[in-house]
Write a protein that holds these residues in place. Structure first.
Motif, PDB file in Angstrom:
ATOM      1  N   THR A 154       0.852  -1.178   0.000  1.00  0.00           N
ATOM      2  CA  THR A 154       0.000   0.000   0.000  1.00  0.00           C
ATOM      3  C   THR A 154       0.891   1.232   0.000  1.00  0.00           C
ATOM      4  N   LEU A 155       0.658   2.110  -0.957  1.00  0.00           N
ATOM      5  CA  LEU A 155       1.440   3.335  -1.101  1.00  0.00           C
ATOM      6  C   LEU A 155       0.604   4.533  -0.682  1.00  0.00           C
ATOM      7  N   ALA A 156       1.242   5.498  -0.062  1.00  0.00           N
ATOM      8  CA  ALA A 156       0.609   6.772   0.268  1.00  0.00           C
ATOM      9  C   ALA A 156       1.389   7.866  -0.431  1.00  0.00           C
ATOM     10  N   VAL A 157       0.717   8.593  -1.326  1.00  0.00           N
ATOM     11  CA  VAL A 157       1.346   9.685  -2.073  1.00  0.00           C
ATOM     12  C   VAL A 157       0.827  10.995  -1.498  1.00  0.00           C
ATOM     13  N   TYR A 158       1.730  11.805  -0.977  1.00  0.00           N
ATOM     14  CA  TYR A 158       1.362  13.053  -0.306  1.00  0.00           C
ATOM     15  C   TYR A 158       1.293  14.180  -1.338  1.00  0.00           C
ATOM     16  N   ARG A 159       0.067  14.626  -1.601  1.00  0.00           N
ATOM     17  CA  ARG A 159      -0.140  15.655  -2.613  1.00  0.00           C
ATOM     18  C   ARG A 159       0.340  17.029  -2.142  1.00  0.00           C
ATOM     19  N   ARG A 160       0.429  17.233  -0.824  1.00  0.00           N
ATOM     20  CA  ARG A 160       0.951  18.489  -0.270  1.00  0.00           C
ATOM     21  C   ARG A 160       2.226  18.194   0.511  1.00  0.00           C
ATOM     22  N   PRO A 161       3.356  18.067  -0.180  1.00  0.00           N
ATOM     23  CA  PRO A 161       4.616  17.664   0.465  1.00  0.00           C
ATOM     24  C   PRO A 161       5.332  18.842   1.122  1.00  0.00           C
ATOM     25  N   GLU A 162       4.742  19.344   2.200  1.00  0.00           N
ATOM     26  CA  GLU A 162       5.331  20.498   2.872  1.00  0.00           C
ATOM     27  C   GLU A 162       5.631  20.167   4.324  1.00  0.00           C
ATOM     28  N   GLY A 163       6.640  20.815   4.855  1.00  0.00           N
ATOM     29  CA  GLY A 163       6.977  20.634   6.259  1.00  0.00           C
ATOM     30  C   GLY A 163       7.972  19.501   6.457  1.00  0.00           C
ATOM     31  N   PRO A 164       8.448  19.290   7.701  1.00  0.00           N
ATOM     32  CA  PRO A 164       9.443  18.257   7.993  1.00  0.00           C
ATOM     33  C   PRO A 164       8.848  16.858   7.859  1.00  0.00           C
ATOM     34  N   VAL A 165       9.721  15.877   7.723  1.00  0.00           N
ATOM     35  CA  VAL A 165       9.284  14.491   7.645  1.00  0.00           C
ATOM     36  C   VAL A 165       8.746  14.070   9.012  1.00  0.00           C
TER      37      VAL A 165
END
Length: 218
Positions: free
Chosen positions: A177-188
């Motif tokens: 299962t993959l999760a693709v973050y459409r708003r890739p902002e901020g620290p991990v």
């Protein structure tokens, strides 16, 4: 290796993305003044599908992640993921898909998160289209894996389900299962996922979370 042709596209990638974004359930930005900030690529081992993820900034300042695949023929059964069609002056007619619905993207992302592959090296090719005359090109965004790998689970099959949860798109693909973050902002952030893709681009000094993966439980 990703071959980048010195070619004309009609419509351009920017125009295609701007036309497609407003209809997406995870996007609530302003496409007026949309800017293409950076991009990174993965390799298709078979060399048939272009895999490119764009980082774009909407007119209200938000940064969005838009993974796309480029194909020389329609992807059967993936009509709802079609982002548009474009004419490439070297490769001809191309069908462009939201990569989250493309099994080649799912396999490539899983391989990178698992440490079996890495971001594609890019080669720029002139208008004669001869890869042998290409020159190396520095990607505008750099990405790499973070966290543990998936081990024996890292063999995705065809995409079986895609669902949007706010600004996260989740893709079920075989045993992964993959999760693709459409708003890739901020620290991990701390995450329960077993592997992640992180990256940065001009103006971003610290890695941000782009995608994550975990083994599916049956």
């Amino acid at each position: 290796m990703a071959i980048i042709y010195d070619a004309q596209l009609d419509p351009s990638k920017a125009d295609l993305v701007a036309a497609w974004l407003p209809a997406q359930p995870w996007f609530d930005g302003d496409v007026a003044g949309l800017r293409m900030l950076a991009a990174y690529r993965f390799d298709d081992p078979d060399g048939e599908v272009g895999i490119e993820t764009h980082l774009v900034q909407s007119g209200d300042g938000g940064v969005w992640q838009v993974p796309l695949t480029y194909r020389g023929a329609p992807l059967v059964g993936a009509e709802r993921f079609l982002a548009g069609e474009t004419e490439h002056s070297v490769l001809g007619h191309r069908w462009v898909y939201d990569a989250c619905g493309d099994p080649v993207y799912a396999a490539a992302l899983t391989a990178v998160v698992n440490g079996d592959a890495a971001q594609a090296e890019e080669t720029s090719v002139g208008d004669d289209g001869d890869p042998a005359k290409g020159t190396p090109r520095t990607p505008s965004a750099t990405v790499h894996r973070s966290g543990a790998g998936l081990g024996g689970a890292a063999t995705p099959g065809s995409v079986s389900a895609v669902a949007d949860d706010g600004t996260v798109t989740r893709v079920d693909s075989g045993t992964v299962t993959l999760a693709v973050y459409r708003r890739p902002e901020g620290p991990v952030p701390e995450t329960s996922e077993t592997g992640a893709l992180v990256g940065r681009w001009p103006g971003v000094e610290d890695d941000v979370l782009l995608a994550a993966a975990r083994a599916r439980t049956v």
